[in-house]
Design a protein around this motif. Structure first.
Motif, mmCIF file in Angstrom:
data_model
loop_
_atom_site.group_PDB
_atom_site.id
_atom_site.type_symbol
_atom_site.label_atom_id
_atom_site.label_comp_id
_atom_site.label_asym_id
_atom_site.label_seq_id
_atom_site.Cartn_x
_atom_site.Cartn_y
_atom_site.Cartn_z
ATOM 1 N N LEU A 1 0.902 -1.185 0.013
ATOM 2 C CA LEU A 1 -0.041 0.113 -0.121
ATOM 3 C C LEU A 1 0.952 1.337 -0.022
ATOM 4 O O LEU A 1 0.680 2.379 -0.750
ATOM 5 N N SER A 2 2.125 1.291 0.530
ATOM 6 C CA SER A 2 2.773 2.263 0.852
ATOM 7 C C SER A 2 3.512 2.680 -0.700
ATOM 8 O O SER A 2 3.538 3.869 -0.961
ATOM 9 N N ILE A 3 3.813 1.727 -1.265
ATOM 10 C CA ILE A 3 4.279 1.890 -2.672
ATOM 11 C C ILE A 3 3.365 2.561 -3.769
ATOM 12 O O ILE A 3 3.557 3.241 -4.663
ATOM 13 N N LEU A 4 1.970 1.772 -3.533
ATOM 14 C CA LEU A 4 0.871 2.347 -4.332
ATOM 15 C C LEU A 4 0.640 3.771 -4.064
ATOM 16 O O LEU A 4 0.458 4.438 -5.171
ATOM 17 N N TYR A 5 0.560 4.391 -3.009
ATOM 18 C CA TYR A 5 -0.016 5.423 -2.513
ATOM 19 C C TYR A 5 1.077 6.575 -2.417
ATOM 20 O O TYR A 5 1.990 6.317 -2.050
ATOM 21 N N GLY A 6 0.666 7.716 -3.216
ATOM 22 C CA GLY A 6 1.688 8.848 -3.212
ATOM 23 C C GLY A 6 0.864 10.053 -4.156
ATOM 24 O O GLY A 6 -0.306 9.939 -4.667
ATOM 25 N N ALA A 7 1.856 10.929 -4.310
ATOM 26 C CA ALA A 7 1.116 11.978 -5.188
ATOM 27 C C ALA A 7 0.941 11.646 -6.425
ATOM 28 O O ALA A 7 -0.052 12.216 -7.130
ATOM 29 N N SER A 8 1.494 10.735 -7.214
ATOM 30 C CA SER A 8 1.384 10.294 -8.482
ATOM 31 C C SER A 8 0.240 9.054 -8.530
ATOM 32 O O SER A 8 0.495 8.238 -7.736
ATOM 33 N N ASP A 9 -0.643 9.066 -9.273
ATOM 34 C CA ASP A 9 -1.594 8.016 -9.104
ATOM 35 C C ASP A 9 -0.885 6.781 -9.870
ATOM 36 O O ASP A 9 -0.789 6.725 -11.366
ATOM 37 N N ILE A 10 -0.472 5.846 -9.392
ATOM 38 C CA ILE A 10 0.110 4.389 -9.856
ATOM 39 C C ILE A 10 -0.736 3.490 -9.506
ATOM 40 O O ILE A 10 -1.297 3.197 -8.384
ATOM 41 N N THR A 11 -1.064 2.561 -10.438
ATOM 42 C CA THR A 11 -1.660 1.251 -10.201
ATOM 43 C C THR A 11 -0.926 -0.067 -9.818
ATOM 44 O O THR A 11 0.283 0.300 -10.130
#
Length: 345
Positions: free
Chosen positions: A37-47
């Motif tokens: 989840l940490s890798i998925l979530y951030g300023a950039s929307d990444i799937t």
């Protein structure tokens, strides 16, 4: 004898190997999920698909792949390693001192490391990550030495509350000195990172430095686990059983300094993980440090990874200092422990 000191019957009845095994397995699964989840979530929307592709088939021309491999993965791994290191440090300190209020942030270890980092920024500006780690180790040792020295100035000797009070006073002193150095030498902006605490700027080089220290600390802590469990019976009892208590405490202290110094040099001041996690672990698995140490490591890593993820969700796209998130959990817990243990002295 306080309620923190265990007798033989308590030690036998409080060992919970089945619960500990389930906690360890479940904690590892949750940690892996939290890292994802940490890798998925951030300023950039990444799937999730993009994350998997970046790991299996990295494309250097893809901005998303570069963000995942260069920023998010090392950040998540560093959070797990630092959380584990701080939790193990807290468990070791509580076990060695038989003090339920002991932790790196309360016993002056973290403040000492931050103080030395302020000096390092003045004396050796632009130093490498490795040199900054060495400074942090020295400062951590200074902090704990002062706390134990101040706490020992009493006819009745050290008690959990006295150590906590000494730690609070020394932490305030070293933090004030760090601020004075920062203002006088105009490095306030540089040192503000260590005050806030966080893993937002972590790179692979820092993960590579953290990993062997965390592994070495974990192995030595496990090696000491049985001795620390015996030490909780009381120092006189441990000596009567043939244990070299001074050697155990010395090696354990070195491990704490290594783990905490490395954590502070990378992530700055992140408090209360070393206080809260060992207590939760002890409640769940009993007083056997052969279980407390690995379970604390897993839960500590889980807490910091989750706290880091939450710090990005509170006020996006800005980040809340992760130390603030851990303090929201730790401060009430510390006050509860101080009140409970203070009344039992």
């Amino acid at each position: 004898m306080t309620k923190w000191t265990y007798n033989h019957s308590h030690r036998k009845t409080s060992s919970k190997p089945i619960q500990a095994t389930l906690l360890l397995i479940g904690g590892i699964i949750l940690l892996i999920f939290a890292i994802g989840l940490s890798i998925l979530y951030g300023a950039s929307d990444i799937t999730a698909r993009t994350v998997i592709q970046s790991i299996i088939n990295f494309n250097s021309n893809s901005t998303s792949h570069q963000i995942i491999r260069g920023l998010r993965i090392p950040r998540a791994l560093a959070a797990a390693l630092i959380g584990a290191g701080l939790a193990m440090s807290g468990a070791l300190m509580q076990g060695m001192t038989r003090n339920p209020l002991a932790s790196p942030s309360i016993m002056g270890v973290t403040a000492g490391a931050t103080f030395s980092m302020a000096i390092a920024l003045v004396v050796t500006p632009g130093a490498s990550n490795f040199i900054m780690m060495l400074w942090a180790f020295l400062g951590a040792g200074l902090g704990v030495a002062i706390v134990f020295g101040v706490g020992s100035i009493s006819k009745t000797g050290l008690t959990p509350v006295k150590l906590a009070l000494a730690g609070t006073a020394v932490t305030a002193l070293l933090s004030s000195l760090s601020s004075a150095i920062a203002i006088h030498f105009n490095i306030a902006k540089d040192i503000s990172f260590w005050y806030a605490g966080g893993v937002s700027g972590v790179q692979w080089l820092q993960v590579q430095l953290l990993t062997p220290i965390a592994l070495i600390g974990f192995v030595i802590a496990l090696f000491l686990a049985n001795s620390i469990t015996t030490l909780n019976l009381g120092e006189d009892v441990a000596k009567g059983l043939g244990q070299r208590t001074f050697a155990v405490k010395l090696i354990g202290t070195i491990v704490v300094l290594l783990l905490t110094g490395a954590a502070v040099s990378v992530a700055g001041t992140i408090g209360f993980i070393g206080l809260v996690i060992p207590h939760i672990t002890r409640f769940l698995v009993g007083v056997d440090y052969r279980w407390i140490i690995p379970c604390s490591a897993v839960l500590g890593g889980l807490l910091l990874v989750v706290a880091d993820t939450i710090s990005r969700m509170v006020n996006p796209p800005f980040e809340t200092p992760v130390g603030t998130i851990t303090a929201l959990v730790g401060v009430p817990f510390f006050l509860y422990l101080a009140r409970r243990e203070g009344g039992s002295m």
